[in-house]
Design an enzyme around this catalytic site. Structure first.
Site: not given
Length: 835
Positions: A90, A488
């Protein structure tokens, strides 16, 4: 001569005017574009959107959440190789120029003039500083005005910030394709590596991406991507940043990209990860979740999670296969390339080692199947075609489902499978537990579902969670979102309320038919035991819980009152508000597996309140702790100046005591009896101390087991999402369906744990009693004798002193709203008297 001098003077004057006009024009242009430039000082405090990362207790990654996948990496942590690769691609003169590369600008301008009118996009000449200005402060508009603003900002940025700061901003902000922003995230997304592990070839490929990430896709445009990567490698050599030998080696490397999933990264952790995501969203909101860069340390134990999922899935599949084979998922035309057609069918991604396949041909003894091919990173179907064989042993379970009845066991593979059938298959295992190469077993996605939650009973930390068979199939988390009747398994809360209010394990209650007038036209309710029509008369609380006797529980609830039971249910977090109807004492209300395991954890830890949590700690992007689950105070944990023989640190636990510790031990002992000789005897195979209770709802629509060892609590339920009976008789009970799942899990989870008994709290007296009657055992008695736990001031009865006589028909004919102690139903706590 004089004329020449005058002409030269005129030219000088004209030139000066032109120069001054030019300078004025440039100054005016600069002033014009400078007056509305963005405030570049904001870069100093810039906080980019950073993904939130969620980790398990061992540090492994559970999940990542972000709109922009980014991990912010300080420039000091970026390897020199990576920095050089981006500079080579770049801006090789980055550390020399002042923000603008004039040579590059001239080259770009010349190229623009050459291409003028060709509609080609102008070549950029932006330095890294200019790209920072554009990415952070400007738009992507292609115009001279934007380029001028970009250049002006770049020069100002260069004067304000160091080169390293500018480069740090750039490397963390740039978009590099596949949803990755910044080099740290891109390294993970493309190569599943940290930046420190990148090779020359890999770093060069990432550096090639900023200008055109879509064009350089590693699969769709592989050749162009490699060409651009190699260009960056050449620039590295040209600038003297790598040796030629390293460059030659890097150029020969294939572009091997490892795709990284966006989902949960811990196997079987999808439901857990999603629950954590919801929690963070509710605490901090969407922005903090997806952009805040939070570091979340969860309570998830990956090893226990795998054990839990294995046990739960096995239980669901075993039950489903017993109901018969429902047929193929779909039919497929297998002419031509069957792989491409099969790849279009949605398959579940989180049920490995199951794989989708299509039947290619069948015979009596086997069927040849072709597996669904994978998709490459670009979405294209892999060209690889894998096949296998489903044997007769692999389909023997597949009796045709015919409503409540099932067909005969198949004697031929062709009776079950036909060419074109789309199915699931997984490896067939030998009797020794080894996969048989090339041979597979038919599978089907179970219709039944369920949930499991595993908790540390001392802290409330959720160690594992299974919210269903497959998260990919249904994201509905049955562990936290499904409200079901616990049946239960709620009874221990009722018995705890009784034991905490004067009753003992030896208290005797009448097991006999009972009728309850529910009032207001609701009719008469006649609760029954599971073994309908069979009653035992007077039984102790221990034996009543062990056998899960409904009539005893109703009489007990009628005596102590539903408001008191509702208060205990609220304390334990099972229900927020329990209606005053006796049926709710049998678990008729709806609650979740998470609430049930939390309640049982309080029984396991001696009655201390625990708050369930999936998160231990949350830190912000700077490492500051913003949430911690453990609120205990640690006195003496800080040792300024080092260790100097101070007193030992002390943990101060201010959590509420929701149940007396002695009561908690008593109910734990009663539930150990359920495991040893009650409805959950299958749990005995674990070989370690375990207490728990099964639960089966009306019409067997849900089957439960909730229990605990001294170290771990677990809650399991099985049922259809749209409730319907699981079957009839013992085969559809919690002891038959849910308890075996708990057994399989606890065998794995407790394999390396010593068999430590439950701790007896101070004050408890262990007294020898006759198990059947609860009466004190005589000095010479040996048969049927157990040690029973009694609180100070209570003791087992020496004899029964009958105070009253029950109604002849055993009825308790009062509306639930007017419940009073029923004559003859109960023995006085700690005595032998009936009342």
């Amino acid at each position: 001569m004089r004329l020449l001098v005058r002409f030269m003077g005129f030219l000088f004057a004209a030139g000066t005017v032109v120069f001054l006009v030019g300078v004025g024009a440039v100054a005016g242009l600069i002033w014009h574009f400078s007056k509305d430039l963005p405030d570049y000082s904001q870069l100093q405090d810039y906080e980019p959107p950073v993904m939130t990362r969620v980790h398990a207790v061992d540090g492994s990654l559970v999940g990542e959440y972000a709109k922009e996948r980014r991990l912010y990496l300080p420039i000091q942590a970026v390897p020199k190789l990576v920095i050089n690769a981006f500079l080579a691609a770049e801006d090789k003169n980055f550390y020399e120029h002042g923000g603008i590369d004039y040579t590059g600008m001239a080259r770009a301008g010349l190229l623009y003039l050459q291409n003028y009118g060709s509609n080609r996009r102008p070549q950029g000449a932006s330095t890294i500083t200019q790209q920072v200005a554009k990415n952070f402060l400007l738009t992507n508009e292609v115009s001279f005005a934007r380029k001028i603003k970009e250049a002006l900002l770049a020069m100002r940025i260069e004067k304000t910030y160091s080169k390293d700061k500018i480069l740090e901003l750039y490397l963390n902000e740039i978009y590099l394709g596949l949803g990755a922003y910044g080099i740290a995230a891109a390294s993970l997304v493309y190569f599943d590596k940290s930046v420190n592990e990148l090779t020359v070839a890999e770093a060069s490929y990432l550096a090639a991406l900023p200008k055109m990430p879509a064009t350089l896709h590693p699969v769709r445009n592989r050749d162009r991507a490699i060409e651009r990567r190699n260009y960056v490698i050449d620039r590295l050599v040209e600038n003297g940043w790598i040796k030629q030998a390293d460059a030659d080696k890097a150029r020969k490397e294939p572009l091997a990209v490892t795709s990284r999933s966006n989902g949960a990264h811990t196997f079987a952790g999808e439901y857990f990860a999603e629950e954590v995501r919801r929690d963070i969203f509710e605490r901090y909101g969407e922005k903090k979740l997806y952009e805040g860069g939070l570091s979340v340390r969860t309570t998830l134990n990956p090893k226990i999670q795998v054990m839990a999922r294995k046990a739960m899935v096995t239980g669901l599949v075993n039950y489903d296969e017993q109901q018969g084979y429902r047929g193929a998922i779909s039919k497929l035309d297998i002419s031509g390339d069957w792989g491409v057609k099969l790849a279009e069918i949605k398959s579940l991604s989180d049920i490995s080692p199951w794989r989708m396949a299509v039947v290619l041909e069948t015979s009596d003894q086997s069927a040849r199947i072709g597996f669904q091919p994978s998709r490459e990173l670009g979405g294209a179907v892999s060209k690889q075609r894998e096949t296998g064989i489903v044997t007769l042993d692999g389909v023997r379970w597949a009796r045709a489902a015919q409503g409540n009845a099932k067909g005969k066991t198949p004697t031929s593979v062709a009776q079950v499978l036909a060419p074109g059938d789309v199915i699931y298959a997984d490896p067939l295992y030998s009797k020794e537990g080894q996969p048989v190469e090339g041979q597979y077993r038919l599978r089907q996605i179970p219709e039944v579902s369920g949930a499991m939650v595993v908790m540390d009973p001392w802290t409330g930390r959720v160690l594992a969670m299974v919210g269903g068979f497959s998260f990919d199939q249904s994201q509905f988390n049955r562990a936290t979102q499904a409200y079901r009747q616990p049946g239960s398994s709620f009874k221990p809360i009722v018995y705890s309320a009784a034991l905490d209010n004067g009753y003992t394990p030896s208290t005797v209650v009448l097991d006999a038919p009972i009728e309850i007038d529910q009032g207001q036209g609701a009719g008469v309710w006649r609760p029954e035991n599971f073994s309908s029509g069979k009653f035992q008369g007077p039984v102790t609380l221990r034996n009543a819980l062990r056998q899960s006797l409904n009539t005893v529980t109703v009489r007990l609830a009628q005596d102590i009152g539903m408001p008191l039971i509702g208060e205990y249910a609220r304390r334990f977090g099972v229900y927020d508000e329990l209606p005053n109807y006796l049926s709710y004492a049998l678990g008729a209300g709806e609650t979740t597996a998470m609430r049930m395991v939390t309640a049982y954890s309080m029984l396991a830890n001696g009655g201390r309140r625990v708050k369930p949590t999936l998160i231990d700690r949350i830190q912000d992007r700077y490492g500051r702790t913003i949430f911690k689950h453990d609120q205990r105070e640690c006195r003496g944990c800080d040792a300024p100046g080092g260790w100097k023989n101070q007193s030992e640190p002390q943990l101060i636990d201010r959590r509420e005591q929701v149940l007396d510790s002695m009561t908690a031990y008593q109910i734990t002992e009663l539930m150990e009896g359920v495991v040893q000789a009650g409805t959950a005897t299958v749990i005995k195979e674990v070989g370690k101390p375990v207490a728990g209770k099964t639960g089966t709802t009306n019409e067997a629509k849900d089957a439960w087991f909730v229990g605990f060892s001294p170290d771990v609590a677990v809650a399991i339920y099985m049922g259809y999402d749209k409730p319907r009976p699981l079957g009839k008789g013992n085969a559809a009970t919690g002891g038959h369906l849910a308890a075996p799942i708990a057994r399989d899990f606890l065998k794995l989870a407790l394999a390396d744990k010593p068999a430590v008994p439950f701790k007896v709290p101070a004050g408890i007296k262990l007294v020898r009693v006759v198990a059947k009657t609860g009466m004190r055992a005589g000095p010479g008695e040996t048969g049927g004798i157990i040690l029973e736990a009694f609180k100070p001031g209570t003791a087992p009865p020496d004899n029964y002193s009958v105070i009253g006589v029950a109604d002849a028909d055993g009825r308790g004919g009062m509306p639930a709203s007017q419940q009073q102690p029923d004559s003859g139903f109960l023995m006085r706590p700690g005595t032998g008297g009936l009342w």
